[in-house]
Design a protein around this motif. Structure first.
Motif, PDB file in Angstrom:
ATOM      1  N   THR A   8       0.818  -1.410   0.026  1.00  0.00           N
ATOM      2  CA  THR A   8      -0.127  -0.087   0.155  1.00  0.00           C
ATOM      3  C   THR A   8       0.920   1.206   0.201  1.00  0.00           C
ATOM      4  N   GLY A   9       0.339   2.311  -0.645  1.00  0.00           N
ATOM      5  CA  GLY A   9       1.007   3.590  -0.678  1.00  0.00           C
ATOM      6  C   GLY A   9       1.703   3.655  -2.200  1.00  0.00           C
ATOM      7  N   MET A  10       1.513   2.827  -3.076  1.00  0.00           N
ATOM      8  CA  MET A  10       2.132   3.072  -4.265  1.00  0.00           C
ATOM      9  C   MET A  10       1.041   4.012  -5.160  1.00  0.00           C
ATOM     10  N   THR A  11       1.518   4.933  -5.883  1.00  0.00           N
ATOM     11  CA  THR A  11       0.467   6.107  -6.566  1.00  0.00           C
ATOM     12  C   THR A  11       0.833   6.048  -7.874  1.00  0.00           C
ATOM     13  N   CYS A  12       2.119   5.533  -8.569  1.00  0.00           N
ATOM     14  CA  CYS A  12       2.489   5.912  -9.954  1.00  0.00           C
ATOM     15  C   CYS A  12       3.580   4.740 -10.262  1.00  0.00           C
ATOM     16  N   CYS A  15       6.634   4.527  -8.210  1.00  0.00           N
ATOM     17  CA  CYS A  15       6.525   3.733  -6.994  1.00  0.00           C
ATOM     18  C   CYS A  15       6.696   2.160  -7.275  1.00  0.00           C
ATOM     19  N   LEU A  36       0.570  -2.069 -10.086  1.00  0.00           N
ATOM     20  CA  LEU A  36       0.092  -0.664  -9.444  1.00  0.00           C
ATOM     21  C   LEU A  36      -1.289  -0.955  -9.255  1.00  0.00           C
ATOM     22  N   GLN A  37      -1.932  -1.358 -10.200  1.00  0.00           N
ATOM     23  CA  GLN A  37      -3.585  -1.434 -10.230  1.00  0.00           C
ATOM     24  C   GLN A  37      -4.067  -2.437  -9.142  1.00  0.00           C
ATOM     25  N   GLY A  39      -2.070  -3.641  -6.524  1.00  0.00           N
ATOM     26  CA  GLY A  39      -1.284  -3.452  -5.235  1.00  0.00           C
ATOM     27  C   GLY A  39      -0.670  -4.704  -4.617  1.00  0.00           C
ATOM     28  N   TYR A  61       6.938   2.085   1.857  1.00  0.00           N
ATOM     29  CA  TYR A  61       5.636   1.400   1.900  1.00  0.00           C
ATOM     30  C   TYR A  61       5.257   0.461   2.568  1.00  0.00           C
TER      31      TYR A  61
END
Length: 66
Positions: A8-12, A15, A36-37, A39, A61
């Motif tokens: 958790t915490g990935m936004t791009c 990351c 990313l999609q 997680g 993260y």
């Protein structure tokens, strides 16, 4: 051995790259795929699960085993 990790915490994509690099640089990791999609990170190799979680957390993260 395959290990699945919820990240958790990935936004791009940066990351994703950071988490992937951290996992691949962990001794015993043969392959690491990070999405990313979803997680999720899927890691193949002999690395200890605790070590994998630490590698992700050191990048900033949150990580937990699935």
């Amino acid at each position: 051995m395959e290990t699945k990790i919820k990240v958790t915490g990935m936004t791009c994509m940066h990351c994703v790259g950071a988490v992937t690099k951290a996992l691949k640089n962990t001794p015993g990791v043969e392959q690491a795929e990070v999405s990313l999609q979803s997680g999720m990170a899927t890691v193949t190799g002999t690395a200890d699960a605790t070590t994998l979680l630490e590698a992700v957390r050191e990048e900033g993260y949150e990580a937990q085993l699935v």
